[in-house]
Write an enzyme that holds these catalytic residues in place. Sequence first.
Site, PDB file in Angstrom:
ATOM      1  CB  CYS A  59      -0.912  -0.005   1.218  1.00 16.25           C
ATOM      2  SG  CYS A  59      -2.022   1.425   1.284  1.00 16.25           S
ATOM      3  CB  CYS A  63      -1.608   4.046   8.054  1.00 14.99           C
ATOM      4  SG  CYS A  63      -2.824   4.594   6.820  1.00 14.99           S
ATOM      5  CB  CYS A  66      -0.761   0.138   8.242  1.00 19.08           C
ATOM      6  SG  CYS A  66      -1.421  -1.140   7.130  1.00 19.08           S
ATOM      7  CB  CYS A 103     -15.211  -7.717   6.299  1.00 16.90           C
ATOM      8  SG  CYS A 103     -14.663  -6.055   5.822  1.00 16.90           S
ATOM      9  CB  CYS A 135     -18.345  -5.796   5.282  1.00 21.82           C
ATOM     10  SG  CYS A 135     -17.424  -4.323   5.819  1.00 21.82           S
ATOM     11  CB  CYS A 195     -18.316  -0.759   9.033  1.00 23.75           C
ATOM     12  SG  CYS A 195     -17.219  -1.556  10.235  1.00 23.75           S
ATOM     13  NE  ARG A 267     -19.261  -4.642  12.963  1.00 26.70           N
ATOM     14  CZ  ARG A 267     -20.170  -5.615  12.837  1.00 26.70           C
ATOM     15  NH1 ARG A 267     -19.928  -6.801  13.335  1.00 26.70           N
ATOM     16  NH2 ARG A 267     -21.306  -5.398  12.201  1.00 26.70           N
TER      17      ARG A 267
END
Length: 325
Positions: A59, A63, A66, A103, A135, A195, A267
């Site tokens: 990616c 972040c 991550c 998901c 999802c 979400c 969650r």
Amino acid sequence: MLMKDQSMLRHDWREEELLAVYDKPLLELIYEAATVHRMWHRADEIQLSTLLSVKTGGCPEDCSYCGQAARYHTGIEVQSLLPTETVIAHAREAKEQGASRFCMAAAWREVRDNRDFDRIIDMVKGVNALGMEVCCTLGMLTGEQAKRLQEAGLYAYNHNLDTSENYYDEIISTRTFDNRLQTIANVRNAGITVCSGGIIGLGESKADRLSMLQTLANMEIHPESVPINALAPVQGTPLQDNPKVDIWDMVRMIATARLVMPATMVRLSAERTEMTEAEQAWCFMAGANSIFTGKREKLLVTPNPGIPEDLDMLAKLGLKPMSRS
């Protein structure tokens, strides 16, 4: 009879009100959250949501937490988009093991209108045909892309705020807080459920945590799903040495989310491997009514309990997997 009247929900929470909720004596806070939880939800049910990384690593975002960011040396193996048939097989297996929500996550900055997105559309159709809530979390997307996903049968789209607007730039520089809000608006406008939650343990203050909840709770429509994650430190990322999140901080966040967004699914998400069964039980008492499970005992790229382990825990606590209504 469970509460269903959405007009009972508030969308005008003030900072000082949230602080007063969060800072209540702990057992009083848990009691109040548990009481509200039972007004809006069945207290003996926990939704099992299986999360599968359909495209891993590489990616371009930065972040700080991550392990999938290409710029960090985390040793995570990059995996291209899985075949549609493989994903559908994972979803079928998850359903057989008690999951009612599936998901699919792709480590993209944003959705692009190409053949990979066409394949995601086929995956959504396939999982939807199994009768599961389907999802996706794919990064930023436009209104037209959200509409395509909705037409394919997408039930929910995950796009976390991560943290407060004020602290956001300390964690991510490659997209803005407003970018996240725009994607959430695109999802809502397309008729897909939202979400969106965040992560604690990023080095943020209590005020930042509550500001994140305030942003969610003051949306015109509350997110139908709010994941509360504890940071799962990944070696090679800037936050690799951050301390473990205190369990009572997790419980306070969950209880506060439950009290200000009563109808929402809260969650209990990342870093459950660092929690005992007793600690997870406190989270359920405080209002969490969903957990994420992952294929190969992974939640994307971090450790996660396996489905058999989770089913054993639920049985001990007198809880059962939620079925799709």
